[in-house]
Design a protein around this motif. Structure first.
Motif, PDB file in Angstrom:
ATOM      1  N   ARG A  82       0.819  -1.227   0.000  1.00 43.36           N
ATOM      2  CA  ARG A  82       0.000   0.000   0.000  1.00 43.36           C
ATOM      3  C   ARG A  82       0.848   1.271   0.000  1.00 43.36           C
ATOM      4  N   ASP A  83       2.155   1.114   0.151  1.00 44.35           N
ATOM      5  CA  ASP A  83       3.071   2.261   0.196  1.00 44.35           C
ATOM      6  C   ASP A  83       3.594   2.529  -1.213  1.00 44.35           C
ATOM      7  N   ASN A  84       3.164   3.625  -1.809  1.00 39.30           N
ATOM      8  CA  ASN A  84       3.571   3.938  -3.177  1.00 39.30           C
ATOM      9  C   ASN A  84       5.068   4.188  -3.318  1.00 39.30           C
ATOM     10  N   ALA A 103      21.434  -8.610  -3.540  1.00 41.42           N
ATOM     11  CA  ALA A 103      19.978  -8.740  -3.632  1.00 41.42           C
ATOM     12  C   ALA A 103      19.323  -7.366  -3.680  1.00 41.42           C
ATOM     13  N   GLN A 104      19.852  -6.418  -2.910  1.00 40.93           N
ATOM     14  CA  GLN A 104      19.311  -5.064  -2.913  1.00 40.93           C
ATOM     15  C   GLN A 104      19.564  -4.376  -4.250  1.00 40.93           C
ATOM     16  N   GLU A 105      20.698  -4.660  -4.871  1.00 37.35           N
ATOM     17  CA  GLU A 105      20.981  -4.096  -6.196  1.00 37.35           C
ATOM     18  C   GLU A 105      20.001  -4.624  -7.236  1.00 37.35           C
ATOM     19  N   LEU A 106      19.691  -5.905  -7.170  1.00 37.32           N
ATOM     20  CA  LEU A 106      18.716  -6.477  -8.093  1.00 37.32           C
ATOM     21  C   LEU A 106      17.337  -5.864  -7.858  1.00 37.32           C
ATOM     22  N   ALA A 107      16.963  -5.717  -6.576  1.00 34.80           N
ATOM     23  CA  ALA A 107      15.682  -5.094  -6.255  1.00 34.80           C
ATOM     24  C   ALA A 107      15.644  -3.658  -6.762  1.00 34.80           C
ATOM     25  N   ALA A 108      16.758  -2.920  -6.631  1.00 32.15           N
ATOM     26  CA  ALA A 108      16.817  -1.537  -7.109  1.00 32.15           C
ATOM     27  C   ALA A 108      16.708  -1.474  -8.630  1.00 32.15           C
ATOM     28  N   GLU A 109      17.257  -2.466  -9.315  1.00 29.69           N
ATOM     29  CA  GLU A 109      17.140  -2.532 -10.772  1.00 29.69           C
ATOM     30  C   GLU A 109      15.682  -2.667 -11.194  1.00 29.69           C
ATOM     31  N   ILE A 110      14.914  -3.440 -10.424  1.00 34.37           N
ATOM     32  CA  ILE A 110      13.470  -3.553 -10.686  1.00 34.37           C
ATOM     33  C   ILE A 110      12.775  -2.239 -10.348  1.00 34.37           C
ATOM     34  N   ALA A 111      13.150  -1.654  -9.205  1.00 38.82           N
ATOM     35  CA  ALA A 111      12.459  -0.482  -8.686  1.00 38.82           C
ATOM     36  C   ALA A 111      12.669   0.774  -9.519  1.00 38.82           C
ATOM     37  N   GLU A 112      13.692   0.798 -10.360  1.00 41.12           N
ATOM     38  CA  GLU A 112      13.937   1.993 -11.171  1.00 41.12           C
ATOM     39  C   GLU A 112      12.975   2.097 -12.355  1.00 41.12           C
ATOM     40  N   ASN A 113      12.206   1.050 -12.606  1.00 45.51           N
ATOM     41  CA  ASN A 113      11.278   1.031 -13.729  1.00 45.51           C
ATOM     42  C   ASN A 113       9.919   1.604 -13.332  1.00 45.51           C
ATOM     43  N   ALA A 114       9.068   1.815 -14.333  1.00 43.62           N
ATOM     44  CA  ALA A 114       7.744   2.387 -14.077  1.00 43.62           C
ATOM     45  C   ALA A 114       6.941   1.425 -13.205  1.00 43.62           C
TER      46      ALA A 114
END
Length: 260
Positions: free
Chosen positions: A47-49, A192-203
């Motif tokens: 629920r946290d944008n 793992a955080q770098e991979l998550a950040a790679e996902i998070a940089e997208n729309a």
């Protein structure tokens, strides 16, 4: 900043990535309370944008040694009554919409393997081991694993893991698709955080929509499979072989099963 929560959970935020850690020493056994707390937290992050990806990790040497079916104060101590509520909470985990990367530093056993498979991706240390060792206990696989494991590594390799109870090392898991990347233990969480950040940089709307399409009706499938798994577990729990499997685990020896 790290926020320590009840039920052995903490969460750290870094940009659009939240790192969720669970800690139930010494073996990080799952419990209904732990999985409920984890589901509550992940739903809150949904629920946290500002959160666009999650890293799931644990403290200590094992990632998660699964459900404690042996100790009197574990899930097994209450017979089958504690297992159905555990699976109810597991279905909630598979309903989460935010992408999840698991950082697996050690053993992921039974329900611990099931927990690792909640994640979209798994980054593992060389020390990680993955096992669905239910048959060594005289028990049936659970936590939806009979659906989620073949979905990730294929039916044949899943059959091999289920019917042998074999431990799969990180490098073999990488070749099978069970692991997405192997990273040194000292840099595992960072990777793992770098991979998550790679996902998070997208729309974010596009990521969530694409993930929903790719996962399909995964939560519903896990619900149907855990219902079947629970039925089979109830039958096998009443057998002499299950009692022998529990003794064998406690005594750290192979089981002497009689097929009854």
């Amino acid at each position: 900043m790290t926020k320590v929560l009840a039920d052995h959970l903490s969460v750290t935020r870094d940009g659009h990535v939240a790192t969720v850690e669970f800690n139930r020493p010494p073996n990080n056994h799952v419990s209904v309370e732990l999985v409920r707390g984890l589901a509550d937290l992940l739903e809150e992050l949904d629920r946290d944008n500002g959160v666009r990806a999650v890293v799931l990790c644990s403290a200590g040497k094992p990632f998660c040694a699964g459900a404690d079916l042996v100790s009197a104060d574990g899930i097994g101590g209450s017979g089958m009554s504690g297992i159905a509520p555990l699976y109810d909470q597991a279905v909630r985990l598979f309903s989460i919409e935010t992408p999840i990367v698991a950082a697996v530093q050690g053993a992921a056993v039974g329900a611990g393997l099931g927990l690792a498979l909640v994640a979209d991706f798994r980054v593992a240390a060389p020390e990680a081991r993955f096992t669905a060792n239910f048959v060594k206990l005289g028990f049936h696989p659970g936590f939806g694993l009979t659906h989620t494991l073949p979905r990730v590594i294929g039916q044949q390799r899943a059959d091999l893991m289920f019917l042998t109870g074999r431990r799969i090392k990180a490098e073999e898991g990488l070749a099978w698709g069970l692991v997405d990347e192997v990273a040194p233990l000292e840099s595992l969480r960072e990777r793992a955080q770098e991979l998550a950040a790679e996902i998070a940089e997208n729309a974010p709307l596009a990521v969530v929509a694409t993930r929903k399409t790719l996962r399909g009706k995964l939560a519903q499938a896990v619900r149907a499979q855990t219902n079947h798994e629970h039925e089979q577990q109830a039958i096998l729990r009443a057998t002499e072989d299950f009692a022998e499997g529990v003794r064998a685990v406690q005594e750290r020896r192979p089981g002497r099963f009689l097929g009854r």
